[in-house]
Write an enzyme that holds these catalytic residues in place. Structure first.
Site, PDB file in Angstrom:
ATOM      1  N   SER A   1       0.729  -1.024  -0.276  1.00 62.86           N
ATOM      2  CA  SER A   1      -0.161  -0.143   0.288  1.00 62.86           C
ATOM      3  C   SER A   1       1.012   1.258  -0.153  1.00 62.86           C
ATOM      4  CB  SER A   1      -0.832   0.274   0.827  1.00 62.86           C
ATOM      5  OG  SER A   1      -2.057  -0.890   1.201  1.00 62.86           O
TER       6      SER A   1
HETATM    7  N1  SAH Z   1      -1.175  -4.306   4.027  1.00 64.07           N
HETATM    8  C1  SAH Z   1      -0.438  -5.060   2.539  1.00 64.07           C
HETATM    9  C2  SAH Z   1      -1.054  -5.367   1.336  1.00 64.07           C
HETATM   10  C3  SAH Z   1      -1.058  -6.048   0.091  1.00 64.07           C
HETATM   11  S1  SAH Z   1      -2.633  -6.335  -0.757  1.00 64.07           S
HETATM   12  C4  SAH Z   1       1.029  -4.545   2.317  1.00 64.07           C
HETATM   13  O1  SAH Z   1       0.968  -3.482   2.594  1.00 64.07           O
HETATM   14  O2  SAH Z   1       1.743  -5.132   1.862  1.00 64.07           O
HETATM   15  C5  SAH Z   1      -3.873  -7.031   0.298  1.00 64.07           C
HETATM   16  C6  SAH Z   1      -3.374  -8.166   0.877  1.00 64.07           C
HETATM   17  O3  SAH Z   1      -4.945  -8.932   0.476  1.00 64.07           O
HETATM   18  C7  SAH Z   1      -3.089  -9.045  -0.118  1.00 64.07           C
HETATM   19  O4  SAH Z   1      -1.620  -9.761  -0.182  1.00 64.07           O
HETATM   20  C8  SAH Z   1      -4.154 -10.025  -0.833  1.00 64.07           C
HETATM   21  O5  SAH Z   1      -3.422 -11.254  -1.540  1.00 64.07           O
HETATM   22  C9  SAH Z   1      -4.794 -10.227   0.611  1.00 64.07           C
HETATM   23  N2  SAH Z   1      -6.014 -10.458   0.913  1.00 64.07           N
HETATM   24  C10 SAH Z   1      -6.971 -11.216   0.240  1.00 64.07           C
HETATM   25  N3  SAH Z   1      -8.303 -11.082   0.385  1.00 64.07           N
HETATM   26  C11 SAH Z   1      -8.075 -11.676   1.327  1.00 64.07           C
HETATM   27  C12 SAH Z   1      -8.326 -12.529   2.536  1.00 64.07           C
HETATM   28  N4  SAH Z   1      -9.693 -12.546   2.535  1.00 64.07           N
HETATM   29  N5  SAH Z   1      -7.414 -13.170   3.216  1.00 64.07           N
HETATM   30  C13 SAH Z   1      -6.616 -12.439   3.946  1.00 64.07           C
HETATM   31  N6  SAH Z   1      -5.560 -11.988   2.540  1.00 64.07           N
HETATM   32  C14 SAH Z   1      -6.189 -11.400   1.695  1.00 64.07           C
END
Ligand code: SAH
Length: 223
Positions: free
Chosen positions: A67
């Site tokens: 993010s």
């Molecule tokens: N906080 C992270 C954001 C990554 S993007 C960062 O800054 O790196 C969002 C993440 O949510 C992805 O890794 C994706 O795989 C995860 N995600 C999406 N749906 C999900 C779910 N149902 N349960 C757990 N993780 C999920």
């Protein structure tokens, strides 16, 4: 591993990012300090390390993104704005950057990720950074983490179409706070505060997150 960083990943570069965050309205000094001390360049591919302290989202593989620093700071600030939550749940560990930021500000962070290789990479970084107050789970976070509930704060870093009821139910009934992006093409960030059976909902601002998806992915299926 170079924790300090040099050139485009140096402390000077991080200071510039912190100035940008200040300009954009991030006022919580503890949050800003954590940004100064967290090596975001380790949470992205080495080829992208030189962009790690720009205020942008970056790809982390598997169709996911780390993010934007501003939004990480904003969501963290919202979570902390009425005192420090004891126990926080994060849905979407991803690169682990938001998790690492939280782990430096609250006593316990519980984080769920549905893509196994991303979770494993993040886990390694947490041990390098000696962050020992993080508990990880490989699962579909749409159901929260019932065994560990209630949580004083929940933060979702992927966007569902509507707020999952399980997350609301796992909030501490005494002022638990949920920070969550909601929507498909048009998304907004919400702050939801629970008091007993009352859920007060406040729309914060427009955002753009990857979607919350169902199920789990256990193997590296390529990019
Ligand atoms: N906080 C992270 C954001 C990554 S993007 C960062 O800054 O790196 C969002 C993440 O949510 C992805 O890794 C994706 O795989 C995860 N995600 C999406 N749906 C999900 C779910 N149902 N349960 C757990 N993780 C999920």
């Amino acid at each position: 591993m170079n924790l300090e960083g040099i050139g485009m990943t140096s402390r000077r570069t991080r200071e510039r990012l912190v100035s940008r965050l200040l300009e954009k309205g991030i006022a919580n000094v503890s949050v800003l300090e954590v940004f100064l001390n967290t090596p975001r360049h380790l949470f992205v591919d080495e080829a992208l390390a030189h962009k790690a302290y720009e205020d942008t989202a970056l790809p982390i593989g598997h169709g996911q993104t780390i993010s934007q620093p501003y939004i990480v700071a904003r969501m963290t600030e919202l979570l902390l704005s009425h005192g420090t939550p004891e126990k926080v749940l994060e849905i979407g560990t991803g690169s682990g950057f938001q998790t690492a930021v939280l782990a430096q500000l609250v006593p316990e962070v519980w984080s769920v990720e549905r893509i196994r290789p991303l979770q494993q990479k993040a886990q390694k970084l947490f041990s390098v950074l000696e962050l020992t107050n993080i508990y990880l789970r490989f699962a579909d976070g749409g159901f929260g983490w019932e065994e560990a509930a209630p949580f004083d704060g929940i933060i979702t870093t992927c966007a569902p179409e509507s707020v999952p009821d399980s997350l609301l139910q796992q909030l501490n009934p005494e002022g638990g706070r949920l920070v969550i992006p909601v929507g498909e093409t048009e998304q907004s960030l919400y702050l939801i505060i629970r008091n007993g059976d009352n859920f007060q909902r406040e729309k914060v601002e427009g955002v753009k997150f990857v979607p919350l998806l169902n199920g789990t992915i256990n193997k590296d299926i390529g990019e």
